[in-house]
Design a protein around this motif. Structure first.
Motif, PDB file in Angstrom:
ATOM      1  N   ALA A 204      27.945  22.552  48.558  1.00  0.00           N
ATOM      2  CA  ALA A 204      28.267  22.679  49.809  1.00  0.00           C
ATOM      3  C   ALA A 204      29.508  22.444  50.171  1.00  0.00           C
ATOM      4  N   ASP A 205      30.158  23.508  50.763  1.00  0.00           N
ATOM      5  CA  ASP A 205      31.812  23.298  51.158  1.00  0.00           C
ATOM      6  C   ASP A 205      32.029  22.754  52.361  1.00  0.00           C
ATOM      7  N   LEU A 206      32.485  21.491  52.281  1.00  0.00           N
ATOM      8  CA  LEU A 206      32.684  20.820  53.689  1.00  0.00           C
ATOM      9  C   LEU A 206      33.989  19.761  53.702  1.00  0.00           C
ATOM     10  N   VAL A 207      34.194  19.389  54.832  1.00  0.00           N
ATOM     11  CA  VAL A 207      35.364  18.402  55.002  1.00  0.00           C
ATOM     12  C   VAL A 207      34.964  17.316  55.927  1.00  0.00           C
ATOM     13  N   CYS A 208      35.330  16.120  55.307  1.00  0.00           N
ATOM     14  CA  CYS A 208      34.722  14.966  56.012  1.00  0.00           C
ATOM     15  C   CYS A 208      35.913  14.127  56.459  1.00  0.00           C
ATOM     16  N   ALA A 209      35.508  12.942  57.597  1.00  0.00           N
ATOM     17  CA  ALA A 209      36.475  12.057  57.847  1.00  0.00           C
ATOM     18  C   ALA A 209      35.917  11.083  58.334  1.00  0.00           C
ATOM     19  N   THR A 210      36.469   9.800  58.268  1.00  0.00           N
ATOM     20  CA  THR A 210      35.840   8.756  58.967  1.00  0.00           C
ATOM     21  C   THR A 210      36.231   8.612  60.469  1.00  0.00           C
ATOM     22  N   VAL A 211      35.555   8.070  61.245  1.00  0.00           N
ATOM     23  CA  VAL A 211      35.980   8.021  62.668  1.00  0.00           C
ATOM     24  C   VAL A 211      36.042   6.762  63.502  1.00  0.00           C
ATOM     25  N   GLN A 212      37.217   6.173  64.010  1.00  0.00           N
ATOM     26  CA  GLN A 212      36.971   5.123  64.797  1.00  0.00           C
ATOM     27  C   GLN A 212      37.236   5.608  66.448  1.00  0.00           C
ATOM     28  N   PHE A 213      36.290   5.256  67.059  1.00  0.00           N
ATOM     29  CA  PHE A 213      36.295   5.515  68.712  1.00  0.00           C
ATOM     30  C   PHE A 213      35.454   4.522  69.202  1.00  0.00           C
ATOM     31  N   GLY A 214      36.066   3.298  69.134  1.00  0.00           N
ATOM     32  CA  GLY A 214      35.264   2.167  69.829  1.00  0.00           C
ATOM     33  C   GLY A 214      34.173   1.705  69.017  1.00  0.00           C
ATOM     34  N   VAL A 215      34.137   1.913  67.845  1.00  0.00           N
ATOM     35  CA  VAL A 215      33.259   1.491  66.694  1.00  0.00           C
ATOM     36  C   VAL A 215      33.049   0.099  66.989  1.00  0.00           C
ATOM     37  N   GLY A 216      31.879  -0.495  67.284  1.00  0.00           N
ATOM     38  CA  GLY A 216      31.670  -1.895  67.336  1.00  0.00           C
ATOM     39  C   GLY A 216      31.798  -2.426  68.765  1.00  0.00           C
ATOM     40  N   MET A 217      32.279  -1.553  69.663  1.00  0.00           N
ATOM     41  CA  MET A 217      32.575  -1.849  70.997  1.00  0.00           C
ATOM     42  C   MET A 217      31.534  -1.269  71.859  1.00  0.00           C
ATOM     43  N   LEU A 218      31.473  -1.612  73.158  1.00  0.00           N
ATOM     44  CA  LEU A 218      30.536  -0.911  74.174  1.00  0.00           C
ATOM     45  C   LEU A 218      31.133   0.303  74.754  1.00  0.00           C
ATOM     46  N   ASN A 219      31.112   1.338  74.090  1.00  0.00           N
ATOM     47  CA  ASN A 219      31.622   2.549  74.228  1.00  0.00           C
ATOM     48  C   ASN A 219      30.635   3.463  74.783  1.00  0.00           C
ATOM     49  N   PRO A 220      30.118   3.603  76.265  1.00  0.00           N
ATOM     50  CA  PRO A 220      29.056   4.408  76.610  1.00  0.00           C
ATOM     51  C   PRO A 220      28.927   5.802  76.154  1.00  0.00           C
ATOM     52  N   LEU A 221      30.245   6.282  75.867  1.00  0.00           N
ATOM     53  CA  LEU A 221      29.879   7.519  75.244  1.00  0.00           C
ATOM     54  C   LEU A 221      29.216   7.632  73.819  1.00  0.00           C
ATOM     55  N   THR A 222      30.010   6.983  73.049  1.00  0.00           N
ATOM     56  CA  THR A 222      29.420   7.120  71.578  1.00  0.00           C
ATOM     57  C   THR A 222      27.999   6.287  71.717  1.00  0.00           C
ATOM     58  N   VAL A 223      27.729   5.386  72.341  1.00  0.00           N
ATOM     59  CA  VAL A 223      26.492   4.595  72.258  1.00  0.00           C
ATOM     60  C   VAL A 223      25.482   5.703  72.688  1.00  0.00           C
ATOM     61  N   SER A 224      25.789   6.786  73.677  1.00  0.00           N
ATOM     62  CA  SER A 224      24.672   7.694  74.168  1.00  0.00           C
ATOM     63  C   SER A 224      24.493   8.735  73.219  1.00  0.00           C
ATOM     64  N   LEU A 225      25.541   8.859  72.262  1.00  0.00           N
ATOM     65  CA  LEU A 225      25.146  10.224  71.660  1.00  0.00           C
ATOM     66  C   LEU A 225      24.251   9.878  70.310  1.00  0.00           C
ATOM     67  N   PRO A 226      23.314  10.973  70.181  1.00  0.00           N
ATOM     68  CA  PRO A 226      22.225  10.847  69.160  1.00  0.00           C
ATOM     69  C   PRO A 226      22.876  10.467  67.766  1.00  0.00           C
ATOM     70  N   GLU A 227      22.082   9.892  66.902  1.00  0.00           N
ATOM     71  CA  GLU A 227      22.462   9.631  65.658  1.00  0.00           C
ATOM     72  C   GLU A 227      21.740  10.185  64.406  1.00  0.00           C
ATOM     73  N   PRO A 228      22.133  11.293  63.907  1.00  0.00           N
ATOM     74  CA  PRO A 228      23.351  11.929  64.072  1.00  0.00           C
ATOM     75  C   PRO A 228      23.314  12.995  65.262  1.00  0.00           C
ATOM     76  N   PHE A 229      24.692  13.443  65.531  1.00  0.00           N
ATOM     77  CA  PHE A 229      24.692  14.389  66.400  1.00  0.00           C
ATOM     78  C   PHE A 229      25.060  15.947  65.539  1.00  0.00           C
TER      79      PHE A 229
END
Length: 273
Positions: free
Chosen positions: A81-106
């Protein structure tokens, strides 16, 4: 007003590419306290998670884990499988209502996101090169692609519920934007409903139906998310309390502890470990 700006102003976004190439066989466990963004360019990818059925992607797709979740990815030994991957920090561990509301995974197929095509071509081109500055370029491209993905989720209504769907709603969006802009204001349900041009009962019912939680639960999470950001920047509890609508540091600490299970000082110490 830019409806997404408050999220990027309050919660720092950063990405770091950690893999590019052909995944053949099973990857190591991906279980860092971070989000993950995988872009499948071609091939078939199987995603394995604890206590969940395997997820099989057989079309080029974006796979975004907005919150830390242990998982492994598996590409076929023939072809891979040809892919590119990254780790993302966007309020991880915090009450970021945007990321909290996204499905896991999106998961979003790339053919439904033509607006991302130029950025994705740059990502794939950079990933296959060995040019100077490659890592920095890929990190910034991943951040840009995530912004575009969230924008598309808002404008194209890719989600069934959550704050992005609420922001896309002509009436609810007005109230949510005001909460974002003025967390210090003593908002009442009546005032929020009035700003949205709706009755109190209709506003409360519509907000819960679309966003998934009550207006005051959302407001509390937003206030505490802002408080977490200010804590990490070194602001005093007294200053934070005034900035997010609490009478004093004691009142803020009480709500913070009820919601997160620990007082602000202990939460901050965990972030600094």
């Amino acid at each position: 007003m830019d409806r997404l700006a408050p999220f990027f102003e309050r919660f720092s976004l950063s990405a770091r590419m950690f893999y590019s190439g052909r995944q053949c066989g099973l990857s190591p466990n991906l279980d860092e306290p971070t989000g993950y963004l995988h872009v499948l360019r071609r091939g078939t990818l199987t995603v394995i998670r604890p206590n969940a059925r395997p997820l099989v992607l057989d079309t080029p797709s974006i796979l975004f884990f907005p919150r830390p979740q242990q998982h492994r990815i598996h590409g076929p030994k023939t072809g891979g499988a040809d892919l590119v991957c990254a780790t993302v920090q966007f309020g991880v561990g915090m009450l970021n209502p945007l990321t909290v509301s996204l499905p896991e995974p999106f998961v979003v197929p790339l053919n439904t996101l033509p607006q991302l095509a130029p950025a994705l071509e740059l990502l794939f081109s950079e990933a296959s090169s060995r040019s100077a500055g490659r890592q920095a370029a890929l990190d910034r491209l991943f951040e840009y692609i995530l912004v575009l993905l969230i924008r598309s989720a808002l404008t194209d209504r890719l989600l069934d519920s959550g704050v992005l769907l609420g922001l896309a709603d002509e009436r609810l969006g007005k109230a949510i934007e005001l909460m974002h802009k003025h967390p210090e204001f003593p908002w009442s349900l009546e005032e929020l409903a009035r700003r949205a041009g709706m009755s109190r009962a209709r506003f409360a019912a519509r907000f819960r139906h679309i966003v998934g939680i009550t207006p005051f639960d959302y407001l509390t999470d937003w206030r505490l998310g802002v408080a977490q950001t200010m804590l990490r920047k070194g602001s005093s509890l007294k200053l934070i309390a005034a900035a997010v609508g609490y009478a004093n540091a004691t009142a803020l600490t009480r709500v913070f502890t009820q919601r997160l299970g620990m007082p602000p000082s202990e939460w901050l110490a965990h972030q600094e470990d």
